[in-house]
Write an enzyme that holds these catalytic residues in place. Structure first.
Site, PDB file in Angstrom:
ATOM      1  N   ARG A  70       0.767  -1.085  -0.114  1.00 51.63           N
ATOM      2  CA  ARG A  70      -0.152  -0.018  -0.047  1.00 51.63           C
ATOM      3  C   ARG A  70       0.952   1.403  -0.057  1.00 51.63           C
ATOM      4  O   ARG A  70       2.159   1.112   0.233  1.00 51.63           O
ATOM      5  CB  ARG A  70      -0.954   0.052   1.229  1.00 51.63           C
ATOM      6  CG  ARG A  70      -1.782  -1.257   1.344  1.00 51.63           C
ATOM      7  CD  ARG A  70      -2.559  -1.297   2.387  1.00 51.63           C
ATOM      8  NE  ARG A  70      -3.410  -2.473   2.532  1.00 51.63           N
ATOM      9  CZ  ARG A  70      -3.841  -3.145   3.701  1.00 51.63           C
ATOM     10  NH1 ARG A  70      -3.618  -2.683   4.910  1.00 51.63           N
ATOM     11  NH2 ARG A  70      -4.777  -4.027   3.659  1.00 51.63           N
ATOM     12  N   ARG A 165     -13.358   3.961  11.777  1.00 48.68           N
ATOM     13  CA  ARG A 165     -12.156   4.153  10.993  1.00 48.68           C
ATOM     14  C   ARG A 165     -12.454   4.344   9.483  1.00 48.68           C
ATOM     15  O   ARG A 165     -11.508   5.086   8.906  1.00 48.68           O
ATOM     16  CB  ARG A 165     -11.197   2.780  11.183  1.00 48.68           C
ATOM     17  CG  ARG A 165     -10.832   2.629  12.413  1.00 48.68           C
ATOM     18  CD  ARG A 165      -9.977   1.338  12.548  1.00 48.68           C
ATOM     19  NE  ARG A 165     -10.254   0.160  12.031  1.00 48.68           N
ATOM     20  CZ  ARG A 165      -9.664  -0.990  12.077  1.00 48.68           C
ATOM     21  NH1 ARG A 165      -8.372  -1.075  12.831  1.00 48.68           N
ATOM     22  NH2 ARG A 165      -9.718  -2.105  11.364  1.00 48.68           N
ATOM     23  N   ARG A 176     -14.580  -9.159   9.553  1.00 47.92           N
ATOM     24  CA  ARG A 176     -13.700  -8.694  10.646  1.00 47.92           C
ATOM     25  C   ARG A 176     -14.528  -9.129  12.123  1.00 47.92           C
ATOM     26  O   ARG A 176     -13.974  -9.725  12.942  1.00 47.92           O
ATOM     27  CB  ARG A 176     -13.361  -7.501  10.794  1.00 47.92           C
ATOM     28  CG  ARG A 176     -12.316  -7.070   9.676  1.00 47.92           C
ATOM     29  CD  ARG A 176     -11.638  -5.739   9.999  1.00 47.92           C
ATOM     30  NE  ARG A 176     -10.782  -5.213   8.741  1.00 47.92           N
ATOM     31  CZ  ARG A 176      -9.634  -5.650   8.561  1.00 47.92           C
ATOM     32  NH1 ARG A 176      -9.152  -6.866   9.170  1.00 47.92           N
ATOM     33  NH2 ARG A 176      -8.658  -5.274   7.386  1.00 47.92           N
TER      34      ARG A 176
END
Length: 228
Positions: A70, A165, A176
């Site tokens: 990334r 987030r 998750r």
């Protein structure tokens, strides 16, 4: 429920590499610290605080992954970025303690990543999922690593943190949360971890973690002092 696909590891590779880790750990008394816990539990923040509080004592073991870097990530610092073929070959050769397949990419921790940190006189820090913890235990490293689980106060609180987030879509959040439920269920089993810390208050959670690892820090400092 999100099921992580485990990959086969050569038994011969496990035995030989495990002995190398055991020999180096026995000579220094340094044991790896294996952290686990769901995304959003505050695990990364607690680890970062630990490293800032005790500079030079802890060092992350750099994991391997087949995903693309990334923005801002560096090869050998954040991950070792490898191809699928390279990683599968190394797994088959017994070079990995643990490996997993998640969201289309492979991740894993090599024996070399751990031994490199031990050789430096620092405490290896690893951040793995529950299946990774089980793989570490199956490798029977001696002395055994210290296992730490960081837990959110509740699943509702965890979901709120993940959504705040703004980095994951609904499907990834669902995955998750499913992974967190499985992780919490394992953490609730007697003896699964050496300590389970509920991160309801960051300062209190860090104080508990720091106190728990005080002996490990003292050991690492003694090794540094003797080497200087």
């Amino acid at each position: 429920i999100c099921k992580l696909q485990r990959l086969p590891i050569s038994f011969v590779g496990i035995v030989s590499s495990s002995r190398r880790i055991a020999a180096m750990s026995a000579s220094t008394g340094i044991r790896p610290i294996v952290f686990s816990g769901p995304s959003g539990s505050g695990k990364s923040t607690l680890i970062q605080r630990l490293m800032e509080r005790h500079p030079g004592c802890f060092r992350f073991c750099v994991s391997h992954t087949t995903r693309q870097p990334r923005a801002g990530e560096k090869h050998g610092q954040h991950y070792w970025y490898v191809t699928e073929a390279e990683m599968l070959a190394d797994i088959d050769a017994g070079k990995f303690i643990e490996s997993t397949h998640f969201a289309g990419n492979r991740y894993g921790t090599s024996y070399k990543a751990v031994t490199d940190v031990i050789n430096s006189g620092q405490i290896p820090v690893l951040d793995v999922d529950v299946q990774g913890v089980k793989s570490f235990k199956a490798a029977k490293l001696q002395p055994p690593p210290t296992y730490v689980y960081i837990k959110a106060p509740s699943m509702t609180d965890l979901e709120q943190r993940l959504r705040a987030r703004c980095t994951d879509d609904d499907e990834k959040i669902r995955l998750r949360l499913a992974e967190a439920e499985a992780g919490n269920a394992y953490a609730d089993q007697a003896g699964a971890y050496d300590v389970v810390i509920v991160n309801d208050n960051l300062d209190a959670a860090f104080a508990e973690l720091d106190k728990f690892l005080a002996d490990d820090v003292a050991r690492a400092l003694a090794v540094k002092a003797s080497a200087s």
